[in-house]
Write a protein that holds these residues in place. Structure first.
Motif, short mmCIF file in Angstrom:
data_model
loop_
_atom_site.label_atom_id
_atom_site.label_comp_id
_atom_site.label_asym_id
_atom_site.label_seq_id
_atom_site.Cartn_x
_atom_site.Cartn_y
_atom_site.Cartn_z
N SER A 80 -5.30 2.61 -7.72
CA SER A 80 -4.07 2.91 -8.43
C SER A 80 -4.36 3.34 -9.87
CB SER A 80 -3.16 1.69 -8.43
OG SER A 80 -2.01 1.91 -9.22
N GLU A 81 -3.58 4.30 -10.37
CA GLU A 81 -3.77 4.79 -11.73
C GLU A 81 -3.57 3.68 -12.76
OE1 GLU A 81 -2.40 8.57 -14.50
OE2 GLU A 81 -1.12 7.95 -12.83
N LEU B 284 0.83 -1.20 0.00
CA LEU B 284 0.00 0.00 0.00
C LEU B 284 0.87 1.26 0.00
CD1 LEU B 284 -2.79 -1.09 2.50
CD2 LEU B 284 -3.06 -0.72 0.04
N GLN B 285 1.94 1.24 0.78
CA GLN B 285 2.83 2.40 0.83
C GLN B 285 3.49 2.61 -0.53
OE1 GLN B 285 4.94 3.11 4.47
NE2 GLN B 285 6.84 3.51 3.38
N GLN B 286 3.91 1.54 -1.19
CA GLN B 286 4.50 1.67 -2.52
C GLN B 286 3.50 2.27 -3.51
OE1 GLN B 286 5.75 -2.34 -3.41
NE2 GLN B 286 7.70 -2.15 -2.31
N GLU B 287 2.25 1.81 -3.43
CA GLU B 287 1.22 2.33 -4.33
C GLU B 287 0.98 3.82 -4.09
OE1 GLU B 287 -0.25 1.05 -6.85
OE2 GLU B 287 0.08 -1.09 -6.68
N ILE C 238 -3.33 -6.26 -5.12
CA ILE C 238 -3.85 -5.05 -4.48
C ILE C 238 -3.93 -3.91 -5.49
CG2 ILE C 238 -3.37 -3.25 -2.78
CD1 ILE C 238 -2.29 -5.41 -0.94
N ALA C 239 -5.12 -3.32 -5.60
CA ALA C 239 -5.35 -2.23 -6.56
C ALA C 239 -5.68 -0.93 -5.86
CB ALA C 239 -6.48 -2.60 -7.51
N GLY C 240 -6.00 -0.96 -4.57
CA GLY C 240 -6.36 0.25 -3.85
C GLY C 240 -6.97 -0.07 -2.50
N GLN C 241 -7.51 0.93 -1.86
CA GLN C 241 -8.14 0.79 -0.56
C GLN C 241 -9.58 1.29 -0.62
OE1 GLN C 241 -4.97 2.72 2.03
NE2 GLN C 241 -5.98 1.38 3.50
N LEU C 242 -10.40 0.76 0.26
CA LEU C 242 -11.76 1.25 0.46
C LEU C 242 -12.07 1.12 1.94
CD1 LEU C 242 -14.94 0.56 -1.63
CD2 LEU C 242 -14.99 0.40 0.85
N ARG D 240 1.56 9.61 -6.62
CA ARG D 240 1.40 10.91 -5.99
C ARG D 240 0.60 11.88 -6.86
NH1 ARG D 240 0.16 9.93 -2.63
NH2 ARG D 240 0.11 12.04 -1.83
N SER D 241 0.95 12.05 -8.11
CA SER D 241 0.24 13.03 -8.95
C SER D 241 -1.20 12.61 -9.20
CB SER D 241 0.97 13.21 -10.28
OG SER D 241 1.02 11.99 -11.00
N TRP D 242 -1.47 11.32 -9.17
CA TRP D 242 -2.80 10.77 -9.41
C TRP D 242 -3.70 10.94 -8.19
CZ3 TRP D 242 -6.19 8.99 -12.85
CH2 TRP D 242 -7.14 8.02 -12.48
N LEU D 243 -3.14 10.74 -6.98
CA LEU D 243 -3.96 10.68 -5.76
C LEU D 243 -3.98 11.97 -4.95
CD1 LEU D 243 -2.95 7.13 -4.46
CD2 LEU D 243 -5.07 7.76 -5.64
N SER D 244 -2.91 12.75 -4.98
CA SER D 244 -2.80 13.88 -4.05
C SER D 244 -3.94 14.90 -4.16
CB SER D 244 -1.45 14.58 -4.21
OG SER D 244 -1.28 15.08 -5.51
N PRO D 245 -4.53 15.16 -5.36
CA PRO D 245 -5.63 16.13 -5.38
C PRO D 245 -6.87 15.70 -4.61
CG PRO D 245 -4.73 15.80 -7.58
CD PRO D 245 -4.16 14.73 -6.72
#
Length: 210
Positions: A103-104, A25-28, A79-83, A33-38
């Motif tokens: 993940s993007e 999860l930390q690696q993802e 693992i593709a993301g969290q919910l 960063r540019s995909w998720l930070s907004p």
């Protein structure tokens, strides 16, 4: 809170997060960063933490206390993301909120739509909640498309509601109750029985491009 059974549809599955998931999860998070930070929640005046070991421990403690349910979303077993189901309220309210990221590299494959449907069905059946809410920034069109596809009902504009990406941001609120989906969220979606227009934002609430 009773242990939950993992839920799956096709290539998408949900399961409770495990301590050993922290590294992936930390690696993802770091590679997206540019995909998720907004869209990431932040602490006013505080740094953004990527220490997923302590983050997972905190989420699992909230799970043990009955305050939330932290899932990982998997796609074809990876693992593709969290919910997260968070803010669980019992008693006369019996509600919670869903938050998520994907993940993007696997975006656009319907993972979040299926994941949200599975999680909401878990909330209504296993957790015996009555209402599920999702709050989304007006600018986040992919997330708004998720609630549109699943027929979440638009319930209002919340001004400067959550601290996201370094500032207090407006959010649109959407929700479903058990009465809306007597046969389940996923089942209604797969049958093509989602009522059109439920998630439509009225003109008076629209911010920026529709």
């Amino acid at each position: 809170m009773e242990p939950l059974i993992a839920s799956r549809h096709g290539s998408v599955s949900l399961r409770l997060v495990k301590p050993r998931d922290a590294r992936i999860l930390q690696q993802e998070l770091l590679s997206n960063r540019s995909w998720l930070s907004p869209w990431e929640a932040t602490l006013p005046g505080g740094p953004v933490s990527f220490d997923m070991r302590s983050g997972v421990r905190r989420l699992l403690q909230q799970y043990r206390e009955g305050a939330g349910v932290p899932f990982v979303m998997e796609y074809d077993g990876e693992i593709a993301g969290q919910l997260n189901i968070w803010g669980v309220a019992r008693g006369s309210l019996a509600s919670a909120t869903i938050g998520y990221w994907v993940s993007e590299r696997v975006a656009g494959r319907g993972i979040t739509t299926i994941g949200v449907a599975l999680a909401t069905d878990i909330a209504f059946t296993q957790l015996r909640l009555h209402r599920m809410e999702i709050c989304i920034r007006p600018e986040n069109h992919p997330s708004r498309r998720v609630v549109e596809k699943l027929g979440f009902r638009y319930e209002g504009l919340r001004r400067r509601y959550i601290h996201i990406d370094g500032d207090w941001r407006d959010h649109y609120a959407y929700a479903l109750t058990t009465e809306d989906v007597p046969r389940g969220v996923l089942n209604r979606y797969l049958l093509g029985a989602v009522p059109p227009g439920a998630a439509t934002v009225p003109p008076a609430d629209r911010i920026g491009p529709a």
